[in-house]
Design a protein around this motif. Structure first.
Motif, PDB file in Angstrom:
ATOM      1  N   GLU A 159       0.829  -1.206   0.000  1.00 13.05           N
ATOM      2  CA  GLU A 159       0.000   0.000   0.000  1.00 13.05           C
ATOM      3  C   GLU A 159       0.866   1.260   0.000  1.00 13.05           C
ATOM      4  OE1 GLU A 159      -2.486  -0.401   3.388  1.00 13.05           O
ATOM      5  OE2 GLU A 159      -3.901  -1.783   2.420  1.00 13.05           O
ATOM      6  N   GLN A 160       1.945   1.239   0.775  1.00 11.22           N
ATOM      7  CA  GLN A 160       2.817   2.410   0.830  1.00 11.22           C
ATOM      8  C   GLN A 160       3.517   2.639  -0.498  1.00 11.22           C
ATOM      9  OE1 GLN A 160       2.603   4.438   3.083  1.00 11.22           O
ATOM     10  NE2 GLN A 160       4.443   5.662   3.303  1.00 11.22           N
ATOM     11  N   ASP A 195       2.247   2.007  -3.429  1.00  6.34           N
ATOM     12  CA  ASP A 195       1.247   2.653  -4.287  1.00  6.34           C
ATOM     13  C   ASP A 195       1.111   4.138  -3.947  1.00  6.34           C
ATOM     14  OD1 ASP A 195       0.771   0.273  -5.549  1.00  6.34           O
ATOM     15  OD2 ASP A 195      -0.962  -0.268  -4.319  1.00  6.34           O
ATOM     16  N   LYS A 196       1.095   4.463  -2.648  1.00  4.49           N
ATOM     17  CA  LYS A 196       0.954   5.867  -2.240  1.00  4.49           C
ATOM     18  C   LYS A 196       2.156   6.690  -2.687  1.00  4.49           C
ATOM     19  CE  LYS A 196      -1.924   4.954   1.828  1.00  4.49           C
ATOM     20  NZ  LYS A 196      -1.982   5.011   3.311  1.00  4.49           N
ATOM     21  N   GLU A 229       4.274   6.045  -5.112  1.00  4.15           N
ATOM     22  CA  GLU A 229       4.287   6.166  -6.572  1.00  4.15           C
ATOM     23  C   GLU A 229       3.310   7.240  -7.031  1.00  4.15           C
ATOM     24  OE1 GLU A 229       3.453   2.220  -7.888  1.00  4.15           O
ATOM     25  OE2 GLU A 229       5.574   1.648  -7.999  1.00  4.15           O
ATOM     26  N   SER A 230       2.140   7.303  -6.377  1.00  4.47           N
ATOM     27  CA  SER A 230       1.170   8.332  -6.724  1.00  4.47           C
ATOM     28  C   SER A 230       1.708   9.723  -6.404  1.00  4.47           C
ATOM     29  CB  SER A 230      -0.142   8.079  -5.964  1.00  4.47           C
ATOM     30  OG  SER A 230      -1.073   9.102  -6.211  1.00  4.47           O
ATOM     31  N   ARG A 231       2.318   9.866  -5.243  1.00  2.00           N
ATOM     32  CA  ARG A 231       2.882  11.170  -4.868  1.00  2.00           C
ATOM     33  C   ARG A 231       4.037  11.545  -5.782  1.00  2.00           C
ATOM     34  NH1 ARG A 231       4.209  11.119   1.399  1.00  2.00           N
ATOM     35  NH2 ARG A 231       5.074  13.152   0.771  1.00  2.00           N
ATOM     36  N   ASP A 251       4.375  10.610  -8.885  1.00  2.00           N
ATOM     37  CA  ASP A 251       3.799  10.986 -10.177  1.00  2.00           C
ATOM     38  C   ASP A 251       3.322  12.435 -10.163  1.00  2.00           C
ATOM     39  OD1 ASP A 251       4.295   8.516 -11.240  1.00  2.00           O
ATOM     40  OD2 ASP A 251       2.294   7.730 -10.855  1.00  2.00           O
ATOM     41  N   LYS A 252       2.742  12.851  -9.026  1.00  2.00           N
ATOM     42  CA  LYS A 252       2.258  14.226  -8.928  1.00  2.00           C
ATOM     43  C   LYS A 252       3.414  15.227  -8.959  1.00  2.00           C
ATOM     44  CE  LYS A 252      -1.961  13.076  -6.383  1.00  2.00           C
ATOM     45  NZ  LYS A 252      -2.700  13.224  -5.107  1.00  2.00           N
ATOM     46  N   GLU A 258       1.823  22.544 -14.271  1.00  2.00           N
ATOM     47  CA  GLU A 258       2.361  22.068 -12.992  1.00  2.00           C
ATOM     48  C   GLU A 258       3.198  23.148 -12.311  1.00  2.00           C
ATOM     49  OE1 GLU A 258       3.149  17.455 -13.618  1.00  2.00           O
ATOM     50  OE2 GLU A 258       3.993  18.662 -15.226  1.00  2.00           O
ATOM     51  N   ARG A 308      11.331  15.113  -4.388  1.00  2.00           N
ATOM     52  CA  ARG A 308      11.304  14.014  -5.344  1.00  2.00           C
ATOM     53  C   ARG A 308      12.388  12.987  -5.023  1.00  2.00           C
ATOM     54  NH1 ARG A 308      12.361  16.338 -10.780  1.00  2.00           N
ATOM     55  NH2 ARG A 308      10.191  17.006 -10.787  1.00  2.00           N
TER      56      ARG A 308
END
Length: 951
Positions: A455-456, A458-459, A461-463, A465-466, A764, A920
Motif C-alpha cells: 500500500e505504501q 502505491d501511495k 508512486e502516486s505522490r 507521479d504528482k 504544474e 522528489r
C-alpha cells in the motif's frame, strides 16, 4: 557455549511451572559439598542426558517441534511463549505464497540425574553422550541436530533475516512496522550484562550512559569456529558494514557511537547495526535502547521518548530488564510498557542480579510482581548476570552460567519446603523463549507488514507521479511545453462551449448535480452471508462505493435486516435490506440534495426491485443515514436463494445546493461564469433608474424645469423644444460608463482566473514555477491588451448612443403599450403607472399633459437604449475578451513565448524548484527501499516454495 545456554559444558534451565515435593532426595537436602560435586560432574561431562522424544518415519519429517518443554500437566503447555496461536494443533500462520511452518509441541522425558529429584525441567548437555534409540535425539549440539535446530537453519533464520531486512528498509515509514524485540531498562539494572550473556561477546561498559544510540543486535549461528566474526555499520548507511573480530566489538561499538552522537552524553536516534556470527548461537535480533536515567531530566525525557517510539508499535516485543534489588513494578521501562501495552500481551520481564538479593524471598517478590502487573508467568524470567568482579577478572561466560545454576537453586530453595516457581529460570531459558516468541511474532505480523509495504508503494508512486519527472533535454522540453499548451487551450475552449472536463468536475462538487451512474455489488455465496452471526439486529454489511464530484455514494446491503418487532413481541423476520448512503466531502455544507434511485437484486431468474424517487438526502448526509428498504427480499424468498446474487443501483442526482464560502474561488465552467456576469450586467442597467422613477412627480418636475427654461424659443406656441428630451437622456447616460467598465473588468478577471487555474494545473506550477510564471505573465499581458482594445470599442458604443435615433419599432410599441395601459382599470395597470390614468390626465393642464407624453417617450427610448447597449457591450466583450484570445490569440502567443527561446533557456524553465527536487529525491529513495523490501518478500516466497517442494 558463551552465554546462550545451549552448548556443551553447561546446564540449561528451562522455565516451566515447578513444584517442590518433600522427600528424601529433595534438592533442599543437598549440602554444600554435594553442590560442589554436582558442579564438578557437570565440568567432567558426566551428567546423564535427558532425551527428547520425537515422531519417527514420515511423522518425524512433517512434525515441527516447538519450544514447549515438559508441561507439568498432560495436554497443557505452560512452557509455550507464544504471542500468536499457542494451541497444540496444526494451524499455520500464512503469508504471501507460503505458510510458516506450524509449531507443535514435543515431549521432554527426564532420566535420572542430580536434578531429577527436584521435578525440574532441565536439559544438561554433554559432548560425550549419545543415544542409540531412533525415537530420541540427544540435545548435545555437537552431535546430531534436533528437529527444531533443523527448523532454525531451514526456516527460522531466513524468516528472521527477512524480518530484519524489512525493519531496516522501512525504518523511515511510520505506517510499516515489523517484529522487533525491544530491550529496555533503567540504567545500571544489568541490561548490558544480559545482552552479553545472550550474545557471548563483550559490549561497552563504564560510568554513565554507554548506550547512547539504539543498538540493533543481530545474533546468528556461525557454521564453524573459524567463521566467527561480526559486522558493524550505521543503520542509515548504504554500505554492507565493516567486518571485525569478536574481540573488537566493544571498542568498535563505542567508536561508531561517537561518530553518531559525539563524545559527550547526547542521545541520538540513529541505530548501529551489529551482526554477530558465533557457533551454537541462537538466531535472535534485539534492539538495545539507552538505559533510562533519573539523574538528568533532559536525558530522561529523550530516552523515554525514544523507548516509547520503539515500544509503541503492536509488532514490538517488549523485553524489560529490571534488577532484583528494586521494587519491580516501579521500573521506568515497565511503566512505559504498561502505557503502550496495557493488557501486557507483548510485555516480557527479565529480573537480573538474582545473586545480589541476599535477604531471601525473591521468588515470592517476583510472583507478587507478576500478580500485581497481571503478567503471564511464561513471559517472566530470572537470571544471574556476570558481576563487576567477574568482569574485572574476565571470567568466561560459560563459567558464569554454571554459577547461575547455583544461584537459581538457592532462589528455588530459599522459601522452604513448599514453593511455586512459575517463571523461567536462566539465560538459556530466556534465549530459547525469545527464539520461539520472535519466530511466532514474525509469522503473525509479516502479512500485515507485507500489505502495508504494498500500500505504501502505491501511495509513494502516486505522490511521485504528482511531482512529475525530470523532463530531460531540449527536445523533451519542447514536447512537454507543446503538450501543456494544447491541453490548456483545449480545456479552456471546452469550458467556453460548456463541455465539462474531469478536472473541472473534481474541482467543484456542485457539478455533481445531474450526474447519472450505477453501483453494482455481487455476493458470490449469498447463503453463507445469511448464515454469518449477527453482532446486532442488522447483521453483516456488504457495500459498493463510487466517488462522484467529491461525494461518496455507497450501496449497502444487509443480508439479515430485521424488521421492527410487532405488538406480540415475536421474533422479527430476517429480511434482506438495501440502502443508499451518501457522504459529502469534508468541509462541504449541503443545503439540499435530491436523488432519484432504484435498486434491483438479481438471483438467477428471480428479480427483486425497489424504486424510489426524489428523496432529499441533505439531512441523511448530516446524520450519516440513507434511504432504502429493510425488505428488498423477504425472509422466505431469501432463504430459498442459493448461489450468487447481484445488486444494482441506478442513481441520478436531481438537485444539489451547497453552501459556498466567500473566500472560495468560483470553480464553475467559464461559460456559466460569463453568463452570470451578463445577467448581472443587464440587472445593473435596470437598477440605474427604476420604472417608477420615470413616472414619478419628481421626474415630471425636472422635465417642467427644463421646459420652462427654454420657453419662447423656436417652435410653435406651447410646443416643447426638441433638445429637451435629448438633454434629459444625456443626463441619464452619465452612469453608463461606470457600469460598462465594471462588467468589462469582471469578465477579464474571470477569464484570467480561469486561464491561471488551467495553466497551474497543466503546466504544474509547483513543479515548474519559472515556466508557470512566464506563461501566466504572457496570458495576463494578452488579456490586458485585449481589455484596452475593448475599452475603446465600448467608448465608441457609448458615443453612438449620444445620437438619439432609432428605426426599431420597439420604441413605438412601448409608447403605445403604456398609453393603452392608462385606460385599464387600476388593478390591471403596472405598478409604476398606478398614479396615472386617462381620467387623471384629462384633468391636467395642457402643459402637464405634454410633460406626461414626454415621460412616456423618454421611458420608452431608455428601455430601447438599454437593450441595444446591453447587446452591443456583451457581444463586443465576448468577442474581444473571450473568443479572440481563447480561440485565436492565446495558443500562438504561448508557443511564441516558449518555443522561441534557446535550448538551454527552455531546459532551465522546465527545471523543478529546489524544494521539489529534494522532495522528489526523498520520495524516490523511500520508494527504492520499499521496492527492495518487496523484492525480499518475493524472493523469500520463491525460496520457501522451492524448499517445501523439495521436502
Amino acid at each position: 557455549n558463551k552465554g546462550n545456554g545451549g552448548g556443551k559444558d553447561q546446564l540449561q534451565v528451562i522455565g516451566t511451572t515447578r513444584k517442590k515435593k518433600t522427600n528424601a532426595s529433595s534438592a533442599s537436602s543437598k549440602t554444600k559439598r554435594e553442590r560442589d560435586n554436582y558442579l564438578k560432574n557437570i565440568n567432567n561431562n558426566n551428567t546423564t542426558l535427558q532425551q527428547v522424544e520425537l515422531p519417527t518415519g514420515n511423522a518425524a519429517a512433517s512434525a515441527t517441534p516447538a519450544f514447549t518443554f515438559a508441561a507439568p500437566n498432560a495436554g497443557t503447555s505452560s512452557g509455550s511463549f507464544a504471542f500468536g496461536n499457542t494451541g497444540t494443533g496444526t494451524s499455520t500462520s500464512s503469508f504471501g505464497l507460503l505458510s510458516v511452518p506450524p509449531v507443535t509441541p514435543r515431549t521432554v522425558s527426564a532420566s535420572s540425574s542430580p536434578a531429577s529429584s527436584k521435578q525440574a525441567t532441565t536439559i544438561a548437555s554433554s559432548s560425550s553422550s549419545s543415544s542409540s534409540n531412533n525415537n530420541t535425539i540427544p540435545t548435545d549440539r555437537s552431535s546430531s541436530a534436533t528437529a527444531f535446530e533443523s527448523l532454525t537453519k531451514e526456516h527460522i533464520r531466513p524468516l528472521i533475516e527477512l524480518n530484519d531486512q524489512i525493519n531496516a528498509l522501512t525504518s523511515k515509514e511510520n505506517a510499516i512496522n515489523a517484529t522487533r524485540i525491544v530491550v529496555a531498562g533503567d540504567q545500571s539494572h544489568g541490561k548490558t550484562s544480559l545482552l552479553e550473556a545472550l550474545s557471548g561477546v563483550d559490549l561497552p561498559r563504564g560510568e554513565g550512559i554507554q548506550t547512547r544510540v539504539p543498538l540493533i543486535l543481530q545474533l546468528r549461528s556461525a557454521t564453524s569456529g573459524n567463521d566467527e566474526h561480526a559486522t558493524i555499520k550505521i543503520g542509515s548507511s548504504v554500505f554492507n558494514g565493516e567486518r571485525i573480530s569478536l574481540d573488537e566489538i566493544a571498542g568498535k561499538v563505542r567508536e561508531y557511537t561517537n561518530k553518531i552522537a559525539g563524545d559527550g552524553k547526547e542521545i541520538v536516534d540513529d541505530p548501529i547495526e551489529l551482526k554477530i556470527y558465533r557457533t551454537d548461537q541462537d538466531d535472535l535480533t534485539l534492539v538495545d535502547l539507552p538505559g533510562i536515567t533519573r539523574t538528568d531530566r533532559r536525558l530522561q525525557d529523550m530516552i523515554q521518548n525514544m523507548c516509547q517510539k520503539y515500544m509503541k508499535p503492536e509488532e514490538s516485543i517488549l523485553l524489560n530488564v529490571v534488577t532484583a534489588m528494586v521494587d519491580i513494578p516501579t521500573s521506568a521501562s515497565l511503566m512505559l510498557s504498561r502505557e503502550v501495552d496495557a493488557a501486557g500481551e507483548r510485555t516480557l520481564l527479565c529480573v537480573t542480579k538474582v545473586d545480589q538479593h541476599k535477604e531471601g524471598g525473591l521468588a515470592a517478590k517476583i510472583n507478587s510482581a507478576i500478580e500485581d502487573m497481571q503478567l503471564d508467568p511464561n513471559h517472566v524470567f530470572a537470571v544471574r548476570n556476570r558481576t563487576q568482579q567477574e568482569n574485572d577478572d574476565a571470567v568466561p561466560l560459560d563459567e558464569v552460567r554454571q554459577l547461575e545454576k547455583l544461584d537459581l537453586d538457592r532462589l528455588m530453595d530459599e522459601d522452604g519446603d513448599e514453593y511455586d516457581v512459575a517463571f523461567g529460570l536462566g539465560v538459556g531459558a530466556l534465549s530459547k523463549a525469545l527464539v520461539k516468541i520472535q519466530y511466532e511474532q514474525i509469522a503473525q505480523t509479516l502479512p500485515k507488514a507485507r500489505t502495508a509495504i504494498y500500500e505504501q508503494i502505491d501511495k509513494l508512486e502516486s505522490r511521485l507521479d504528482k511531482l512529475g519527472t525530470p523532463v530531460g533535454d531540449a527536445t523533451a522540453c519542447r514536447a512537454k511545453v507543446m503538450h501543456c499548451v494544447e491541453a490548456s487551450i483545449s480545456e479552456l475552449q471546452n469550458e467556453v462551449l460548456g463541455r465539462a472536463t474531469a478536472s473541472s468536475c473534481d474541482a467543484d462538487v456542485r457539478l455533481s448535480e445531474g450526474a447519472s451512474f450505477e453501483l453494482s455489488l455481487t455476493v458470490d455465496d449469498f447463503k453463507a452471508e445469511r448464515k454469518k452471526p449477527c453482532k446486532d439486529s442488522n447483521g453483516p454489511i456488504l457495500s459498493a462505493k463510487k466517488h462522484v464530484g467529491g461525494f461518496r455514494f455507497e450501496l449497502q446491503v444487509y443480508p439479515q435486516r430485521s424488521e421492527k418487532k410487532g405488538e406480540d413481541d415475536a421474533e422479527p423476520p430476517r429480511n434482506v435490506g438495501c440502502f443508499l448512503r451518501i457522504y459529502a466531502p469534508s468541509e462541504t455544507e449541503v443545503k439540499s440534495m435530491v436523488v432519484t434511485f432504484s435498486v434491483v437484486a438479481l438471483a438467477g431468474i428471480k428479480c427483486f426491485l425497489y424504486d424510489i424517487s426524489e428523496k432529499d438526502f441533505s439531512g441523511q448526509i448530516k446524520e450519516g443515514g440513507g434511504w432504502g428498504t429493510r425488505s428488498l427480499i423477504k425472509e422466505s424468498a431469501a432463504n430459498a436463494i442459493a448461489g450468487p446474487v447481484k445488486f444494482e443501483a441506478s442513481v441520478f442526482v436531481e438537485k444539489l445546493v451547497v453552501e459556498q464560502k466567500e473566500e472560495e474561488v468560483d470553480a464553475a465552467l467559464l461559460c456559466a461564469q460569463l453568463n452570470t456576469l451578463q445577467d448581472e450586467f443587464v440587472s445593473s442597467l435596470d437598477t440605474l433608474y427604476s420604472n417608477h422613477y420615470f413616472f414619478s412627480s419628481a421626474f415630471r418636475k425636472k422635465l417642467g424645469h427644463e421646459v420652462s427654461g427654454c420657453r419662447g424659443g423656436i417652435g410653435l406656441p406651447g410646443a416643447i423644444a426638441p433638445h429637451v428630451p435629448v438633454n434629459i437622456l444625456k443626463d441619464l447616460r452619465q452612469k453608463l460608463p461606470d457600469v460598462v467598465e465594471t462588467y468589462r473588468d469582471r469578465v477579464k478577471e474571470a477569464c484570467v482566473e480561469k486561464v491561471d487555474s488551467l495553466v497551474d494545473h497543466h503546466f504544474e506550477s509547483k513543479l515548474y514555477p519559472k515556466l508557470n510564471e512566464l506563461i501566466s505573465n504572457k496570458c495576463t499581458i494578452l488579456f490586458d491588451q485585449q481589455e484596452d482594445k475593448l475599452a475603446d470599442h465600448h467608448d465608441l458604443i457609448l458615443e453612438w448612443e449620444e445620437s438619439v435615433c432609432s428605426s426599431n419599432h420597439y420604441f413605438m410599441d412601448t409608447v403605445q403599450s403604456i398609453r393603452s395601459s392608462l385606460s385599464d382599470e387600476e388593478e390591471d395597470r403596472p405598478a409604476y403607472l398606478k398614479q396615472l390614468s386617462d381620467y387623471k390626465i384629462k384633468l391636467m393642464s395642457n402643459e402637464d399633459q405634454r410633460l406626461v407624453d414626454m415621460q412616456i417617450e423618454i421611458f420608452a427610448y431608455w428601455k430601447l437604449m438599454k437593450k441595444r447597449l446591453a447587446d452591443y457591450i456583451i457581444m463586443s466583450t465576448c468577442s474581444e475578451l473571450v473568443n479572440k484570445p481563447i480561440n485565436i490569440m492565446l495558443k500562438p502567443a504561448l508557443l511564441e513565448a516558449t518555443m522561441s527561446r534557446g535550448d538551454k533557456e527552455l531546459v532551465k524553465l522546465l527545471s523543478a524548484d529546489a524544494t521539489i527536487v529534494q522532495k522528489r529525491a526523498e520520495l524516490a529513495a523511500r520508494l527504492e527501499r520499499l521496492c527492495k523490501a518487496r523484492t525480499s518478500l518475493e524472493e523469500y516466497d520463491e525460496k520457501m516454495q522451492l524448499c517445501w517442494f523439495a521436502e
